[in-house]
Design a protein around this motif. Structure first.
Motif: not given
Length: 241
Positions: A26-53
């Motif tokens: 997503a980053i390298v193909t430009g879907e997430i642009a330079p300077g853009e902030r990723l969602s928080g660890e908890v939110a992303n872990a839940e969205a991707l259905d993975v553990s926080r670790s």
């Protein structure tokens, strides 16, 4: 940034790799642009259905490759492209997982145009019999399998690797993984929608013949033409798509 509902699944290292692959692409193909902030660890872990670790370890992978930077309170942001390790084979795989950024493609071919003709010159001066044999063996495999197959593309990488090794310059040899990955992914991309527009093997033969003959100028010229033609083919493929 709100993550899509794509959910990598697996365990351990495979799960971490799946998350890193998803975010890296997503980053390298430009879907997430330079300077853009990723969602928080908890939110992303839940969205991707993975553990926080697992998510945290995936971000560490991206950090090591220069794609993101994490700071206390500021979160994780995508770094400028100039910070990315573009010669990392995995980063290159992400770049070509979808439609590649033309700037990335241009940068790779400009690097090759600087490095590989000079390497061919040194190889023509310093090659030994084993180096010439390695090039000839790679060429034979390229002719036998063609670049439309994985064995043929492996042989292509081995050809370029043999030239770098023939320079007897460890700094240049250290570039072999990145150069090989760039050669591999651009070759695959050129024929993603249709067959290669021409057979590039004769270009490689001219390089090998010049190096084997110890002809420095011819080796430089032949490699320069090889890289230029490969860039032209790649640009043509991008225009068609």
């Amino acid at each position: 940034m709100e993550e899509q509902a794509r959910k990598p699944r697996g365990t351990g290292r495979r799960l971490r790799g799946a998350v890193a692959n998803y975010l890296g692409t997503a980053i390298v193909t430009g879907e997430i642009a330079p300077g853009e902030r990723l969602s928080g660890e908890v939110a992303n872990a839940e969205a991707l259905d993975v553990s926080r670790s697992a998510y945290r370890e995936a971000v560490q992978v991206l950090t090591a490759k220069g794609l993101v930077e994490s700071r206390p309170k500021a979160g994780t942001r995508v770094l400028p492209r100039s910070r990315w390790n573009l010669l990392d084979p995995e980063v290159l795989a992400w770049a070509f997982a979808k439609e590649p950024d033309m700037n990335v493609v241009r940068d790779l071919f400009e690097l090759r145009a600087i490095v590989e003709p000079a390497a061919a010159r040194l190889a023509a001066e310093r090659r030994e019999k084993a180096d010439v044999k390695a090039m000839r063996d790679a060429l034979a495999a390229m002719r036998r399998f063609t670049l439309a197959t994985e064995p043929g593309r492996i042989a292509d990488r081995e050809f370029h690797d043999a030239i770098l090794r023939a320079t007897r310059n460890d700094a240049l040899v250290a570039l072999s993984a990145g150069i090989g990955a760039a050669v591999n992914w651009t070759t695959q991309y050129k024929q993603r929608a249709r067959a290669l527009p021409r057979d590039p093997v004769p270009d490689h033969i001219r390089v090998a013949d010049a190096i084997a003959a110890g002809d420095v100028e011819a080796a430089d010229k032949a490699m320069r033409v090889l890289v230029e033609m490969a860039f032209d083919d790649t640009r043509a493929a991008m225009v068609r798509d």
